[in-house]
Design a protein around this motif. Structure first.
Motif, mmCIF file in Angstrom:
data_model
loop_
_atom_site.group_PDB
_atom_site.id
_atom_site.type_symbol
_atom_site.label_atom_id
_atom_site.label_comp_id
_atom_site.label_asym_id
_atom_site.label_seq_id
_atom_site.Cartn_x
_atom_site.Cartn_y
_atom_site.Cartn_z
ATOM 1 N N LYS A 150 -6.978 -0.948 -16.240
ATOM 2 C CA LYS A 150 -7.494 -0.623 -17.575
ATOM 3 C C LYS A 150 -6.388 -0.109 -18.496
ATOM 4 C CE LYS A 150 -12.112 0.545 -15.832
ATOM 5 N NZ LYS A 150 -13.201 1.561 -15.809
ATOM 6 N N GLY A 151 -5.154 -0.322 -18.063
ATOM 7 C CA GLY A 151 -4.023 0.120 -18.889
ATOM 8 C C GLY A 151 -3.778 1.616 -18.837
ATOM 9 N N ASN A 152 -4.242 2.290 -17.785
ATOM 10 C CA ASN A 152 -4.109 3.747 -17.663
ATOM 11 C C ASN A 152 -3.277 4.118 -16.443
ATOM 12 O OD1 ASN A 152 -5.786 3.931 -19.867
ATOM 13 N ND2 ASN A 152 -7.623 4.420 -18.707
ATOM 14 N N HIS A 153 -3.055 5.434 -16.267
ATOM 15 C CA HIS A 153 -2.423 5.990 -15.073
ATOM 16 C C HIS A 153 -3.083 7.322 -14.751
ATOM 17 C CE1 HIS A 153 -0.261 8.008 -18.355
ATOM 18 N NE2 HIS A 153 -0.058 8.998 -17.498
ATOM 19 N N TRP A 154 -2.919 7.768 -13.508
ATOM 20 C CA TRP A 154 -3.460 9.078 -13.138
ATOM 21 C C TRP A 154 -2.667 10.193 -13.832
ATOM 22 C CZ3 TRP A 154 -7.930 8.364 -11.045
ATOM 23 C CH2 TRP A 154 -8.167 7.320 -10.156
ATOM 24 N N LYS A 155 -3.354 11.277 -14.173
ATOM 25 C CA LYS A 155 -2.663 12.416 -14.792
ATOM 26 C C LYS A 155 -1.806 13.165 -13.780
ATOM 27 C CE LYS A 155 -5.866 13.347 -18.606
ATOM 28 N NZ LYS A 155 -6.815 14.330 -19.199
ATOM 29 N N VAL A 156 -2.160 13.081 -12.480
ATOM 30 C CA VAL A 156 -1.390 13.726 -11.412
ATOM 31 C C VAL A 156 -1.154 12.695 -10.323
ATOM 32 C CG1 VAL A 156 -2.317 16.031 -11.897
ATOM 33 C CG2 VAL A 156 -3.493 14.539 -10.267
ATOM 34 N N GLY A 157 -0.277 13.012 -9.390
ATOM 35 C CA GLY A 157 0.001 12.102 -8.293
ATOM 36 C C GLY A 157 -1.184 11.973 -7.344
ATOM 37 N N VAL A 158 -1.194 10.897 -6.575
ATOM 38 C CA VAL A 158 -2.329 10.655 -5.679
ATOM 39 C C VAL A 158 -2.423 11.719 -4.594
ATOM 40 C CG1 VAL A 158 -2.363 8.179 -6.142
ATOM 41 C CG2 VAL A 158 -0.915 9.056 -4.301
ATOM 42 N N SER A 159 -1.308 12.340 -4.228
ATOM 43 C CA SER A 159 -1.365 13.424 -3.231
ATOM 44 C C SER A 159 -2.166 14.603 -3.764
ATOM 45 C CB SER A 159 0.058 13.862 -2.859
ATOM 46 O OG SER A 159 0.769 14.306 -4.000
ATOM 47 N N GLN A 160 -2.025 14.905 -5.052
ATOM 48 C CA GLN A 160 -2.807 15.981 -5.647
ATOM 49 C C GLN A 160 -4.276 15.592 -5.742
ATOM 50 O OE1 GLN A 160 -1.829 19.306 -6.860
ATOM 51 N NE2 GLN A 160 -4.037 19.308 -6.555
ATOM 52 N N LEU A 161 -4.543 14.332 -6.043
ATOM 53 C CA LEU A 161 -5.937 13.873 -6.078
ATOM 54 C C LEU A 161 -6.588 14.033 -4.713
ATOM 55 C CD1 LEU A 161 -5.505 10.572 -8.169
ATOM 56 C CD2 LEU A 161 -6.483 12.735 -8.964
ATOM 57 N N GLU A 162 -5.834 13.709 -3.669
ATOM 58 C CA GLU A 162 -6.373 13.833 -2.313
ATOM 59 C C GLU A 162 -6.645 15.300 -1.963
ATOM 60 O OE1 GLU A 162 -8.097 12.169 0.769
ATOM 61 O OE2 GLU A 162 -7.070 11.003 -0.783
ATOM 62 N N GLN A 163 -5.765 16.181 -2.419
ATOM 63 C CA GLN A 163 -5.966 17.605 -2.156
ATOM 64 C C GLN A 163 -7.232 18.101 -2.847
ATOM 65 O OE1 GLN A 163 -4.279 19.679 -0.164
ATOM 66 N NE2 GLN A 163 -5.660 21.379 -0.708
ATOM 67 N N TRP A 164 -7.426 17.666 -4.109
ATOM 68 C CA TRP A 164 -8.648 18.066 -4.825
ATOM 69 C C TRP A 164 -9.905 17.516 -4.151
ATOM 70 C CZ3 TRP A 164 -6.367 16.872 -10.333
ATOM 71 C CH2 TRP A 164 -5.661 18.003 -10.777
ATOM 72 N N GLU A 165 -9.805 16.326 -3.601
ATOM 73 C CA GLU A 165 -10.951 15.732 -2.895
ATOM 74 C C GLU A 165 -11.316 16.578 -1.673
ATOM 75 O OE1 GLU A 165 -13.997 13.204 -1.555
ATOM 76 O OE2 GLU A 165 -13.120 13.602 -3.520
ATOM 77 N N VAL A 166 -10.293 17.009 -0.936
ATOM 78 C CA VAL A 166 -10.530 17.863 0.242
ATOM 79 C C VAL A 166 -11.193 19.178 -0.177
ATOM 80 C CG1 VAL A 166 -9.403 19.178 2.088
ATOM 81 C CG2 VAL A 166 -8.640 16.840 1.553
ATOM 82 N N GLU A 167 -10.789 19.711 -1.327
ATOM 83 C CA GLU A 167 -11.338 20.983 -1.816
ATOM 84 C C GLU A 167 -12.695 20.812 -2.475
ATOM 85 O OE1 GLU A 167 -8.357 22.342 -4.474
ATOM 86 O OE2 GLU A 167 -6.935 22.912 -2.892
ATOM 87 N N GLY A 168 -13.171 19.575 -2.596
ATOM 88 C CA GLY A 168 -14.463 19.331 -3.224
ATOM 89 C C GLY A 168 -14.446 19.439 -4.735
ATOM 90 N N ARG A 169 -13.285 19.220 -5.330
ATOM 91 C CA ARG A 169 -13.159 19.387 -6.780
ATOM 92 C C ARG A 169 -13.221 18.048 -7.534
ATOM 93 N NH1 ARG A 169 -11.315 24.782 -7.658
ATOM 94 N NH2 ARG A 169 -11.021 24.282 -9.859
ATOM 95 N N ILE A 170 -13.572 16.967 -6.834
ATOM 96 C CA ILE A 170 -13.698 15.663 -7.487
ATOM 97 C C ILE A 170 -15.188 15.340 -7.682
ATOM 98 C CG2 ILE A 170 -13.219 13.203 -7.359
ATOM 99 C CD1 ILE A 170 -10.732 14.856 -7.808
ATOM 100 N N HIS A 171 -15.532 15.013 -8.894
ATOM 101 C CA HIS A 171 -16.904 14.585 -9.209
ATOM 102 C C HIS A 171 -16.962 13.056 -9.143
ATOM 103 C CE1 HIS A 171 -20.745 14.333 -11.466
ATOM 104 N NE2 HIS A 171 -20.178 13.267 -12.022
ATOM 105 N N TRP A 172 -17.820 12.544 -8.258
ATOM 106 C CA TRP A 172 -17.984 11.100 -8.128
ATOM 107 C C TRP A 172 -19.264 10.693 -8.827
ATOM 108 C CZ3 TRP A 172 -14.237 8.035 -6.287
ATOM 109 C CH2 TRP A 172 -13.203 8.638 -5.534
#
Length: 678
Positions: free
Chosen positions: A280-302
């Motif tokens: 979609k012509g975008n990029h993540w605001k943070v690296g994927v490692s940080q996204l994975e950490q937030w997922e583990v902490e339950g901070r990602i809304h799906w």
């Protein structure tokens, strides 16, 4: 240490190079200004000679002739600015905040109340119809006002450090003009923000929308100090954006986008959990490692719908604790109301929380903060509490006295190692116990004048008395009288040959002008008399006629004043180690206050049964040297209904010492009574 810098010198003022340039009648660049001496008149030290932990500050480039502490200057700020530039402060000031008169026709007369029980009569602190000082005289024509501000801004720029910033506080009456003047002086590229301070929730203005805000212009260098400020989040904001509830914990949260526009390589451009934002012509605001950490902490809304993008959970409880980042509309700082503990009777007084935010954002502890329209002293108070060094000045003697009292009280509290909370700490994140940079200050008088009146309002009074027809379009002469031009010399110094040279030079630019000139002044130097006699000799046109307002036989007598008087007794009592100095104020008479009361009460003559009702504070220097008043004891009642004590006991001083008692009445007039101790 020199108590005054005795030599006068000229200060060269750099030209403004910015664009656009506003033009007004009588606009003149300020290329050179005279620096006058500064006389030390009062000192205060809250430490009592005891060591106290202070904020680390670099005093290495501080002028050697000045004490390392706060500096409070009494005088016209143009004179003070020239003095500071000529004596070591060029390019040293990190932050300037000014709240100049707005030229709005507002009433800036300070209201004061005599001390005593509730119901004590209130009177105007200053009233220009009586030829005395006012807080700020808002009677200038627009052109004169712009020239006034232009000159001072040119000099302020020279004081500002290369990485410094200036905030100018104004209202809608002149803000568009001042913005252009600021652009010209500091350069349009130095503009940072136009801050809107919503000081009222509503205001009834007939025939228009209610005016409920002031404007604060913020200019600074690209590498200026910047400390982001936090604000309390509003309930409406929380309700609107934190609209999700987490299952299991019940915590409310807002959903925040995890992507940003543009393609990137590296961590932020990678695919995560099968999602490729690059499609979609975008990029993540943070690296994927940080996204994975937030997922583990339950901070990602799906999202429930397939194909929706994940978002970051921003929890409301954390957001409330952190606060929001301050924006350019300030609606969270309320003005000083009638019941506020800050209220000092100054109609233009600004809340400490407002100045705290400015100082905290654009300076660091130990930096120099300057305000040349000091008023009630809020800038100096905030700077002192936040660990900054400060310099302030005002032409009004009452403003200097009010500021000195506030700073003395604050420094005493800081010297006792007490916590002084920041007024603007709305959400508990501010550093509330900042060490002070100094616990003493000195008061100086610039240009060494003793008639403490403001030039512009007395010009009006003098013109009325002399029958002068004002000429608002003339930038040099105030008007005409009886076929003569009228030049009123600034009343903060006697008439000098320099003033007379200025008149002659102005006349040279008007070769067709044949009228004589009335020169109005308060006092004149002996060499000025000889100058006038020489100039007028064999001159058929443009002769000078000097009117000295206090002594001229026909037109003088306009300035009359009966001073404050006091009866004081001071004596040494006891012998040896038990000896003590007893100072007793027996009576104080304020003719000015009595005159005000009699004017307001009409045919009924005012009576004051307790002299303490007219006294604002009493200061004592037990070893007065006749020049600088060192405050060893200050009796400043905390509440308006409280009275000064009047009787004081202090450690005995050596025989031959001179004790000085300074008494300041409720209108700011003061008297010093000295007594020699046997």
């Amino acid at each position: 240490m020199n108590e005054s810098i005795k030599k006068s010198k000229d200060v060269t003022v750099a030209k403004a190079k910015g664009r656009p340039m506003l033009t007004w009648v009588g606009k003149k660049p300020l290329s050179r200004v005279r620096s006058y001496p500064a006389q030390a008149i009062e000192r205060f030290d809250a430490t009592g000679g005891q060591p106290v932990a202070l904020q680390e500050a670099d005093w290495s480039d501080w002028p050697k002739d000045l004490p390392k502490g706060g500096l409070l200057y009494h005088g016209d700020n143009k004179d003070v600015l020239a003095h500071l530039l000529a004596n070591g402060f060029r390019g040293k000031v990190k932050l300037i905040y000014i709240d100049p008169p707005f030229d709005s026709g507002a009433d800036y007369v300070r209201k004061v109340q005599l001390r005593g029980a509730k119901g004590t009569v209130k009177i105007d602190g200053e009233d220009y119809t009586l030829g005395e000082q006012v807080q700020y005289s808002d009677i200038w024509a627009n052109d004169n006002y712009l020239q006034f501000m232009y000159e001072r801004l040119l000099m302020l720029k020279m004081l500002l450090a290369p990485d410094g910033a200036i905030y100018l506080h104004c209202d809608p009456s002149r803000n568009s003009y001042l913005r252009l003047v600021l652009d010209e002086v500091f350069g349009a590229d130095s503009f940072v923000n136009e801050i809107i301070w919503q000081r009222l929730s509503a205001h009834n203005d007939s025939g228009r929308f209610g005016i409920i805000h002031d404007t604060i212009y913020y200019y600074g260098a690209p590498d200026r100090v910047w400390n982001p400020q936090r604000t309390e989040l509003r309930e409406t904001y929380l309700e609107q954006f934190f609209d999700q509830t987490e299952e299991g914990t019940g915590r409310r949260y807002a959903r925040s986008d995890l992507t940003a526009r543009g393609l990137r390589k590296g961590e932020t451009g990678k695919s995560w959990r099968g999602i490729q934002p690059a499609e979609k012509g975008n990029h993540w605001k943070v690296g994927v490692s940080q996204l994975e950490q937030w997922e583990v902490e339950g901070r990602i809304h799906w999202p429930k719908s397939e194909g929706g993008m994940p978002r970051l959970k921003r929890y409301m409880d954390e957001a409330i604790e952190q606060g929001g980042t301050a924006q350019d509309i300030w609606s969270d700082i309320k003005p000083i109301h009638n019941q506020s503990q800050e209220l000092l009777g100054y109609p233009t007084q600004k809340p400490e929380a407002l100045i705290d935010r400015v100082i905290s954002a654009s300076s660091n502890p130990g930096d120099i903060v300057f305000d040349c329209f000091l008023g009630s002293g809020t800038t100096a108070v905030s700077a002192q509490r936040l660990g900054r060094r400060w310099i302030g000045c005002d032409i009004n003697k009452g403003a200097i006295q009010t500021t000195a009292k506030r700073i003395q009280d604050l420094m005493k509290t800081q010297a006792a190692d007490a916590c002084v909370p920041q007024q603007g700490d709305l959400i508990g994140i501010a550093q509330t116990c900042q060490k002070p940079s100094q616990l003493g200050f000195a008061t100086y008088r610039v240009n060494d004048y003793d008639l403490q009146i403001q030039h512009n309002e007395v010009v009006e009074l003098a013109c009325q008395h002399l029958g002068v027809t004002r000429t608002r379009t003339d930038s040099f002469f105030e008007g005409t009288q009886g076929g003569r031009l009228v030049k009123i010399v600034p009343f903060n110094h006697p008439l000098t040959p320099l003033d007379l040279e200025a008149v002659r030079n102005e006349l040279k630019t008007r070769p067709t002008e044949e009228r004589d000139v009335m020169v109005v002044c308060l006092g004149w130097q002996h060499d000025a008399r000889a100058w006038v006699e020489t100039y007028n000799r064999n001159r058929p046109v443009n002769k000078l006629h000097v009117v000295e307002l206090r002594t001229d036989r026909k037109l003088g007598g306009i300035i009359k004043h009966e001073p404050l008087t006091a009866q004081v007794n001071a004596e040494r009592m006891g012998d040896g180690a038990s000896a003590k100095l007893v100072v007793e104020v027996q009576d104080v008479v304020s003719p000015t206050i009595m005159q005000r009361l009699n004017l307001e009460q009409g045919v009924f003559r005012a009576q004051i049964t307790d002299w303490r009702a007219v006294v604002d504070c009493i200061l004592i220097d037990p070893q007065y040297d006749g020049q600088v008043f060192n405050v060893a004891l200050a009796d400043v009642p905390e509440r308006k209904q409280d009275l000064v004590n009047g009787r004081y006991e202090m450690p005995a001083q050596p025989a031959g010492s001179t004790v000085a008692v300074k008494i300041i009445d409720m209108l700011g007039e003061e008297v010093i009574v000295t007594k020699a101790i046997d």
